[in-house]
Design a protein around this motif. Structure first.
Motif, short mmCIF file in Angstrom:
data_model
loop_
_atom_site.label_atom_id
_atom_site.label_comp_id
_atom_site.label_asym_id
_atom_site.label_seq_id
_atom_site.Cartn_x
_atom_site.Cartn_y
_atom_site.Cartn_z
N PHE A 131 0.81 -1.21 0.00
CA PHE A 131 0.00 0.00 0.00
C PHE A 131 0.85 1.28 0.00
N PHE A 132 2.07 1.20 0.55
CA PHE A 132 2.90 2.40 0.67
C PHE A 132 4.30 2.16 0.08
N GLY A 133 4.45 1.13 -0.74
CA GLY A 133 5.78 0.79 -1.25
C GLY A 133 6.34 1.80 -2.23
N THR A 134 5.49 2.49 -2.97
CA THR A 134 5.93 3.51 -3.93
C THR A 134 5.14 4.79 -3.67
N PRO A 135 5.63 5.92 -4.14
CA PRO A 135 4.87 7.18 -3.96
C PRO A 135 3.46 7.11 -4.54
N LEU A 136 3.31 6.47 -5.71
CA LEU A 136 1.99 6.35 -6.32
C LEU A 136 1.06 5.51 -5.46
N ASN A 137 1.55 4.35 -4.99
CA ASN A 137 0.73 3.50 -4.13
C ASN A 137 0.34 4.21 -2.85
N ALA A 138 1.30 4.97 -2.27
CA ALA A 138 1.00 5.69 -1.04
C ALA A 138 -0.07 6.76 -1.28
N ALA A 139 0.04 7.48 -2.40
CA ALA A 139 -0.94 8.51 -2.71
C ALA A 139 -2.33 7.92 -2.93
N LEU A 140 -2.39 6.81 -3.71
CA LEU A 140 -3.68 6.16 -3.95
C LEU A 140 -4.28 5.63 -2.66
N THR A 141 -3.44 5.06 -1.79
CA THR A 141 -3.93 4.54 -0.51
C THR A 141 -4.51 5.65 0.34
N LEU A 142 -3.81 6.78 0.43
CA LEU A 142 -4.30 7.89 1.24
C LEU A 142 -5.60 8.47 0.67
N ILE A 143 -5.68 8.56 -0.66
CA ILE A 143 -6.91 9.08 -1.27
C ILE A 143 -8.09 8.15 -0.98
N LEU A 144 -7.85 6.84 -1.14
CA LEU A 144 -8.93 5.88 -0.87
C LEU A 144 -9.33 5.89 0.59
N LEU A 145 -8.35 6.02 1.49
CA LEU A 145 -8.68 6.10 2.92
C LEU A 145 -9.52 7.34 3.21
N TRP A 146 -9.17 8.46 2.58
CA TRP A 146 -9.94 9.68 2.81
C TRP A 146 -11.37 9.53 2.29
N LEU A 147 -11.50 8.91 1.11
CA LEU A 147 -12.83 8.70 0.56
C LEU A 147 -13.66 7.78 1.44
N MET A 148 -13.04 6.72 1.95
CA MET A 148 -13.75 5.79 2.82
C MET A 148 -14.21 6.48 4.10
N VAL A 149 -13.33 7.27 4.69
CA VAL A 149 -13.71 7.98 5.91
C VAL A 149 -14.82 8.98 5.63
N ARG A 150 -14.68 9.72 4.52
CA ARG A 150 -15.67 10.73 4.18
C ARG A 150 -17.03 10.10 3.90
N LEU A 151 -17.04 9.08 3.03
CA LEU A 151 -18.30 8.42 2.71
C LEU A 151 -18.88 7.71 3.93
N GLY A 152 -17.99 7.12 4.75
CA GLY A 152 -18.46 6.46 5.96
C GLY A 152 -19.12 7.42 6.92
N SER A 153 -18.54 8.60 7.07
CA SER A 153 -19.14 9.59 7.98
C SER A 153 -20.48 10.07 7.46
N LEU A 154 -20.59 10.27 6.12
CA LEU A 154 -21.87 10.67 5.55
C LEU A 154 -22.92 9.58 5.73
N LEU A 155 -22.51 8.33 5.56
CA LEU A 155 -23.45 7.22 5.72
C LEU A 155 -23.92 7.11 7.17
N VAL A 156 -23.00 7.27 8.11
CA VAL A 156 -23.37 7.20 9.53
C VAL A 156 -24.34 8.34 9.87
N ASP A 157 -24.05 9.54 9.36
CA ASP A 157 -24.96 10.67 9.61
C ASP A 157 -26.35 10.39 9.06
N TRP A 158 -26.40 9.87 7.81
CA TRP A 158 -27.69 9.63 7.18
C TRP A 158 -28.44 8.46 7.81
N ALA A 159 -27.74 7.34 8.04
CA ALA A 159 -28.41 6.11 8.47
C ALA A 159 -28.63 6.02 9.97
#
Length: 362
Positions: free
Chosen positions: A27-55
């Motif tokens: 997940f963090f072996g290369t700069p590209l992998n690290a960037a993609l991992t961080l973006i996906l983590l941010w999206l998961m947290v963001r979408l997860g928080s919206l889902l928790v708020d809604w549901a």
């Protein structure tokens, strides 16, 4: 002493830290992998928080009234709670819904009890036959219960009954079709091939339409089964054709020498298939069988096109109440979770069978 203890703890923790680093390396072996991992983590947290708020946080629960949903900014679970009886049991008479609920409990308990390997005995088939007879009595009535025609059945009981009957009746037929397709008798082999290829070449919707619309044109009223039985017949032959091809793949994987050895031991054809060939063939194709059966569970939702009230039809009928704001997302999410629970549970059971078979072979 303190230094010795801390050194011991550090040495013990070192392998765990190295193992953690190895797992994180992809997940963090290369700069590209690290960037993609961080973006996906941010999206998961963001979408997860919206889902928790809604549901959860902003959802409407109690009291289960239309005013509760109107004042909420999140999910309208009040509607699902208030309409749960209609969603789960469709147009089944409200005063008799305890029977439909008992049917669901009875089928699920029998399925769970049958999942234990210790329950796989010759008497299990008789238990299932007796259970399904009780299910039909509870749903249809008679013998002390108010009669309810199949046109008034709906919701989860219809989904469970269609699934159990279609697979329960289709699987033995699939075994005969798979054996017939590999038969040395030309007539048996040709008829099996024609049946399998014809049914597999037709969409399930067309079979349901044939059973519900065309069949009444060719049969007299006295011989015509009701709409529920006709839909069940279409689902059963559809399941039999697809399961037969899956089983044929398993039969082809069995070396021919095993049949020859069984014949040398004096076993006849049916004893050879029952005791030697079929158990191995079924074990080989467990993943493919699982996939086909899960597809059949979801295919029961197609009976809505011929006027049967399955779970989806019941949900749509509940949404037509003008007193509520028609929260379709929450309703179909609830229905989807029921289908997911059924499919996921069966997939885990099949995984257990596959792993236990691998352990025995090992």
């Amino acid at each position: 002493m303190a230094d010795t203890a801390s050194n011991t703890i550090a040495r013990a923790a070192a392998p765990d830290a190295r193992s953690l680093l190895r797992r994180l390396a992809p997940f963090f072996g290369t700069p590209l992998n690290a960037a993609l991992t961080l973006i996906l983590l941010w999206l998961m947290v963001r979408l997860g928080s919206l889902l928790v708020d809604w549901a959860i946080l902003n959802a409407a629960l109690f009291p289960a009234e239309p005013e509760t949903c109107a004042a909420a900014t999140g999910a309208c679970w009040s509607f699902v709670i208030a309409k749960s009886g209609q969603i789960l049991f469709g147009i089944y008479p409200p005063a008799e819904r305890w029977r439909a609920g008992l049917v669901c409990i009875l089928i699920i308990i029998t399925l769970v009890a049958s999942a234990r390997p210790s329950a796989w005995r010759p008497g299990l088939a008789a238990i299932w036959v007796g259970m399904m007879a009780i299910v039909l009595w509870l749903m249809g009535g008679g013998f002390g219960l108010v009669s309810v025609p199949t046109s008034s059945w709906g919701g989860l009981p219809v989904t469970l009954i269609l699934t159990v009957f279609a697979i329960g009746l289709g699987f033995p037929a699939a075994i005969l079709l798979a054996l017939g397709r590999r038969s040395s008798l030309p007539v048996v082999r040709t008829l099996s091939v024609l049946f399998i290829e014809t049914i597999r070449g037709l969409p399930l919707l067309s079979l349901l339409f044939v059973a519900s619309i065309l069949l009444p044109l060719f049969l007299p009223e006295s011989l015509l089964p009701d709409k529920f039985v006709r839909a069940l017949l279409a689902l059963t032959i559809f399941a039999a054709a697809y399961l037969a091809e899956v089983l044929r793949g398993g039969l082809q994987a069995i070396p021919g020498g095993q049949s020859e050895a069984a014949e040398a031991l004096g076993l006849n054809y049916w004893s050879t298939q029952r005791l030697i060939i079929l158990p191995q063939a079924i074990r080989i194709v467990i993943p493919a069988l699982t996939n086909t059966i899960i597809v059949m569970i979801k295919n029961t939702s197609l009976v809505l096109v011929v006027g049967l009230f399955d779970l989806i039809s019941s949900g749509k009928a509940a949404l037509s109440d003008p007193a509520w704001p028609a929260p379709s997302t929450e309703t179909f999410l609830f229905i989807g979770l029921i289908y997911f629970a059924l499919a996921f549970s069966f997939a885990r059971f099949a995984d257990f069978l596959e792993r236990s078979g691998a352990e025995k072979r090992g």
